[in-house]
Design a protein around this motif. Sequence first.
Motif, short mmCIF file in Angstrom:
data_model
loop_
_atom_site.label_atom_id
_atom_site.label_comp_id
_atom_site.label_asym_id
_atom_site.label_seq_id
_atom_site.Cartn_x
_atom_site.Cartn_y
_atom_site.Cartn_z
N HIS A 1 -3.97 -5.79 -9.30
CA HIS A 1 -4.47 -4.50 -8.83
C HIS A 1 -5.75 -4.14 -9.56
O HIS A 1 -6.06 -4.65 -10.64
CB HIS A 1 -3.42 -3.40 -8.98
CG HIS A 1 -3.41 -2.75 -10.32
ND1 HIS A 1 -4.13 -1.63 -10.59
CD2 HIS A 1 -2.76 -3.08 -11.46
CE1 HIS A 1 -3.94 -1.29 -11.86
NE2 HIS A 1 -3.11 -2.15 -12.40
N THR A 2 -6.52 -3.30 -8.91
CA THR A 2 -7.75 -2.76 -9.45
C THR A 2 -8.03 -1.45 -8.72
O THR A 2 -7.68 -1.32 -7.55
CB THR A 2 -8.94 -3.74 -9.26
OG1 THR A 2 -10.14 -3.11 -9.72
CG2 THR A 2 -9.12 -4.15 -7.82
N PRO A 3 -8.63 -0.48 -9.39
CA PRO A 3 -8.98 0.74 -8.68
C PRO A 3 -10.10 0.55 -7.65
O PRO A 3 -10.35 1.41 -6.83
CB PRO A 3 -9.41 1.71 -9.78
CG PRO A 3 -9.59 0.89 -11.00
CD PRO A 3 -8.87 -0.39 -10.82
N ASP A 4 -10.74 -0.62 -7.66
CA ASP A 4 -11.78 -0.94 -6.69
C ASP A 4 -11.11 -1.45 -5.41
O ASP A 4 -10.94 -2.66 -5.20
CB ASP A 4 -12.73 -2.00 -7.28
CG ASP A 4 -13.91 -2.30 -6.38
OD1 ASP A 4 -13.89 -1.93 -5.19
OD2 ASP A 4 -14.87 -2.93 -6.89
N THR A 5 -10.69 -0.52 -4.57
CA THR A 5 -9.92 -0.86 -3.37
C THR A 5 -10.66 -1.83 -2.44
O THR A 5 -10.04 -2.80 -1.96
CB THR A 5 -9.51 0.42 -2.62
OG1 THR A 5 -8.73 1.22 -3.52
CG2 THR A 5 -8.68 0.12 -1.39
N THR B 1 0.82 -1.22 0.00
CA THR B 1 0.00 0.00 0.00
C THR B 1 0.85 1.27 0.00
O THR B 1 0.32 2.36 0.08
CB THR B 1 -0.91 0.03 1.24
OG1 THR B 1 -0.10 -0.03 2.41
CG2 THR B 1 -1.90 -1.11 1.23
N THR C 1 1.94 3.10 -4.46
CA THR C 1 0.99 3.31 -5.56
C THR C 1 -0.24 4.05 -5.04
O THR C 1 -0.47 4.13 -3.85
CB THR C 1 0.54 1.96 -6.17
OG1 THR C 1 -0.14 1.21 -5.15
CG2 THR C 1 1.72 1.15 -6.70
N ASP C 2 -1.02 4.57 -5.97
CA ASP C 2 -2.28 5.20 -5.59
C ASP C 2 -3.29 4.17 -5.09
O ASP C 2 -4.19 4.50 -4.32
CB ASP C 2 -2.87 5.96 -6.77
CG ASP C 2 -2.04 7.17 -7.16
OD1 ASP C 2 -1.29 7.68 -6.30
OD2 ASP C 2 -2.13 7.59 -8.32
N TYR C 3 -3.15 2.96 -5.58
CA TYR C 3 -4.06 1.88 -5.20
C TYR C 3 -3.23 0.74 -4.60
O TYR C 3 -2.10 0.50 -5.02
CB TYR C 3 -4.82 1.35 -6.43
CG TYR C 3 -5.63 2.39 -7.13
CD1 TYR C 3 -6.81 2.86 -6.57
CD2 TYR C 3 -5.21 2.94 -8.33
CE1 TYR C 3 -7.57 3.83 -7.21
CE2 TYR C 3 -5.97 3.90 -8.98
CZ TYR C 3 -7.14 4.34 -8.42
OH TYR C 3 -7.89 5.29 -9.04
N PRO C 4 -3.81 0.01 -3.65
CA PRO C 4 -3.09 -1.16 -3.12
C PRO C 4 -2.85 -2.19 -4.23
O PRO C 4 -3.59 -2.26 -5.21
CB PRO C 4 -4.04 -1.73 -2.06
CG PRO C 4 -5.11 -0.74 -1.87
CD PRO C 4 -5.10 0.20 -3.03
N LEU D 1 -10.21 -5.24 -3.84
CA LEU D 1 -8.84 -5.73 -3.70
C LEU D 1 -8.61 -6.26 -2.28
O LEU D 1 -8.01 -7.32 -2.10
CB LEU D 1 -7.83 -4.65 -4.04
CG LEU D 1 -6.42 -5.22 -4.22
CD1 LEU D 1 -6.27 -5.82 -5.60
CD2 LEU D 1 -5.39 -4.17 -3.98
N TYR D 2 -9.10 -5.55 -1.27
CA TYR D 2 -8.97 -6.03 0.12
C TYR D 2 -9.76 -7.33 0.32
O TYR D 2 -9.31 -8.22 1.04
CB TYR D 2 -9.42 -4.96 1.11
CG TYR D 2 -8.38 -3.90 1.34
CD1 TYR D 2 -7.22 -4.18 2.08
CD2 TYR D 2 -8.53 -2.62 0.83
CE1 TYR D 2 -6.25 -3.21 2.29
CE2 TYR D 2 -7.56 -1.64 1.04
CZ TYR D 2 -6.43 -1.94 1.77
OH TYR D 2 -5.47 -0.99 1.98
#
Length: 129
Positions: free
Chosen positions: A110-114, A52, A55-58, A117-118
Amino acid sequence: MKLHILIITILLSACSSSLHHLPVGLYKMSGESIIPTPVVTSDDFSHISLDTLFTDYPVIGITLTPEATTRFAEATEAAIGQQMAFVYNDSVIMAPRINSRIEGGRVQIHTPDTPLLYEIYRHLSDQLK
């Protein structure tokens, strides 16, 4: 009337038995379609991590087993110029185009859908325990 119900029941049973769940993993693609035989599945993951910091996203980092590393390298070499999909819950999370053979047994998801992703990370962590 009973014959119609019987026919509908048989058709529904046939349709539901043809549906199958894709294991979490990486799949080759043919055009827009996933080839249902996985290249590697979560059973081939030896370690996962969650990054984390940079990057902007995890990002989920995945290390493959030695056997899966070889299989993945060969599959990526054969898929140069094509996409390979990461599938979770029967959905494509990401499908990058393969530009070269990927060796070393490391993959990042990775995906912008945080929140998603979690969720994936928790699922994979639980599976590795």
